[in-house]
Design a protein around this motif. Sequence first.
Motif, PDB file in Angstrom:
ATOM      1  N   GLN A 292      -8.531 -11.248   2.166  1.00  0.00           N
ATOM      2  CA  GLN A 292      -7.422 -10.921   1.098  1.00  0.00           C
ATOM      3  C   GLN A 292      -5.939 -11.668   1.432  1.00  0.00           C
ATOM      4  N   GLY A 293      -5.604 -11.149   2.613  1.00  0.00           N
ATOM      5  CA  GLY A 293      -4.322 -11.840   3.129  1.00  0.00           C
ATOM      6  C   GLY A 293      -4.147 -13.158   3.020  1.00  0.00           C
ATOM      7  N   GLN A 295      -5.909 -14.925   0.885  1.00  0.00           N
ATOM      8  CA  GLN A 295      -5.739 -15.304  -0.395  1.00  0.00           C
ATOM      9  C   GLN A 295      -4.502 -15.239  -1.166  1.00  0.00           C
ATOM     10  N   GLU A 296      -3.782 -14.044  -0.723  1.00  0.00           N
ATOM     11  CA  GLU A 296      -2.638 -13.919  -0.945  1.00  0.00           C
ATOM     12  C   GLU A 296      -1.556 -15.086  -0.565  1.00  0.00           C
ATOM     13  N   LEU A 297      -1.733 -15.309   0.928  1.00  0.00           N
ATOM     14  CA  LEU A 297      -0.934 -16.411   1.349  1.00  0.00           C
ATOM     15  C   LEU A 297      -1.007 -17.670   0.692  1.00  0.00           C
ATOM     16  N   ARG A 298      -2.224 -18.065   0.168  1.00  0.00           N
ATOM     17  CA  ARG A 298      -2.376 -19.099  -0.441  1.00  0.00           C
ATOM     18  C   ARG A 298      -1.810 -19.062  -1.681  1.00  0.00           C
ATOM     19  N   SER A 299      -1.952 -17.918  -2.534  1.00  0.00           N
ATOM     20  CA  SER A 299      -1.239 -17.747  -3.938  1.00  0.00           C
ATOM     21  C   SER A 299       0.449 -18.007  -3.559  1.00  0.00           C
ATOM     22  N   LEU A 300       0.917 -17.289  -2.346  1.00  0.00           N
ATOM     23  CA  LEU A 300       2.183 -17.541  -2.199  1.00  0.00           C
ATOM     24  C   LEU A 300       2.651 -19.041  -1.851  1.00  0.00           C
ATOM     25  N   ASP A 303       3.096 -20.657  -5.123  1.00  0.00           N
ATOM     26  CA  ASP A 303       4.217 -20.281  -5.873  1.00  0.00           C
ATOM     27  C   ASP A 303       5.521 -21.056  -5.050  1.00  0.00           C
ATOM     28  N   PRO A 324      -1.451 -15.709 -11.165  1.00  0.00           N
ATOM     29  CA  PRO A 324      -1.025 -14.266 -10.824  1.00  0.00           C
ATOM     30  C   PRO A 324      -0.804 -13.225 -11.990  1.00  0.00           C
ATOM     31  N   GLY A 327      -3.836 -11.991 -13.133  1.00  0.00           N
ATOM     32  CA  GLY A 327      -4.235 -11.091 -12.365  1.00  0.00           C
ATOM     33  C   GLY A 327      -3.665  -9.547 -12.584  1.00  0.00           C
ATOM     34  N   GLN A 328      -2.437  -9.682 -13.411  1.00  0.00           N
ATOM     35  CA  GLN A 328      -2.077  -8.347 -13.777  1.00  0.00           C
ATOM     36  C   GLN A 328      -2.338  -7.956 -15.163  1.00  0.00           C
TER      37      GLN A 328
END
Length: 438
Positions: A292-293, A295-300, A303, A324, A327-328
């Motif tokens: 999960q981390g 994935q979040e870093l890759r999304s960051l 961005d 993103p 996802g919300q």
Amino acid sequence: MAALRPAAAGSPPRAVPRRLLLRFVAAGLAALLLLALAAGFALRRVATREAVNDAAELSSIAARSVASLVSDGLADGEPAEVARFDAAVRERVLGAPIVRVKLWDETGTVVYSDDSRLVGDRFGFDGEELEVLREGGVEAEVGDLDKPENRFEPKDRPLLEVYQQVQTPSGRPLLLETYQEFSSVAAEATTTFREVLPGLLLAMVLLEALQLPLAWTLVKRLQAGQRERELLLQRALDASDDERRRIARDLHDGVVQTLVSVSYGLSAVQARAYADPAVGPAVATAATVTRQGIQELRSLLVDIYPPSLAASGLGAALSDLSAPLAGQGVEVRLDVPADLDLAWEVESLLYRVAREALRNVSAHAHASSVDVTVRRVAGRVIVTLADDGVGLPGGHVAAEGHFGVRTMKDLAVGANGSFAVSGRDGGGRVVEVEVPAA
């Protein structure tokens, strides 16, 4: 960036100094016209006043030529004295522009007039006439042809009345009144006006002409300052891009790779770890959290610096940018032409604006959907982002800073484009940026 380079001849940025100079010239000519009208009006009044003074002086000189013939017998109406005075008046005084002569005593009675029908009539005095009679001096005014004393005068011929005191040998004061045709006064005033006005207008025109080089210099300095400001903005944006690329590269080559290695290691031992009930679930949880981390870093990373913008174009970059929000629970509808072909500089500018707008939607709008539309019209490209949320609070952009949005607005305007934020019917906000496509 290409959008900030000096424009070609005939393009709008080049025309800005000319437009400013034309506005200055137009404003100067308007001010010059108003000043000329005011100066002309004042000059006309001064010329008329000077003409009246000259007329009064002429009457005074004429009166002095017959003042020695004013006698007590004339004041008492003795025929011989009246005839002698009348002959002198007709010889020395009457004649253009003086058309009438009257002599009054202190009771307001006409003791002499070249029109004998008025002799012996009593009309009384106004305050100024009585003051001249008692204290001396000369007074001039435009005659009132409706007064009884002027009943024999033509009504279509304005007259200038000039009063002055004369005395008999015994010291008895009388009021000598002469009438002049006012047309002569007006003609003299017009002559003076026409002689002085051209010089005044020429001086004003020369003053306006002398201001033009100064105005042009100021306009050029303003343009140079604007170009410098645009270059500074561009350098700030370029520096921001460089920093984003460096951070993205360091994250990708550093912590992301480390976490990937950890994830692989955890996956490798996960099966064996399940043999131990105390260790297996912990390893599984650690592997899940690690993935999960990652994935979040890759999304960051996307961005911070979207590789899809350079590789696949604006449409793909906007799709990644809106992920993103999906996802919300926010529905993002993209409408980007498949054949859209824009310069990298233009795509980068539009991407930044979209990113700021979507961040505002995520943080403040509480929207359920966002429409992102890109269209190309007559050599210009327009990007519109419309959400159905509550909209940004009043003054939010200014209060919260949002340097990026203000910078994009300045850059869009500097690139001969426009940037606007407005309300949407039914609620929400509309962000629109328009720039040249090339």
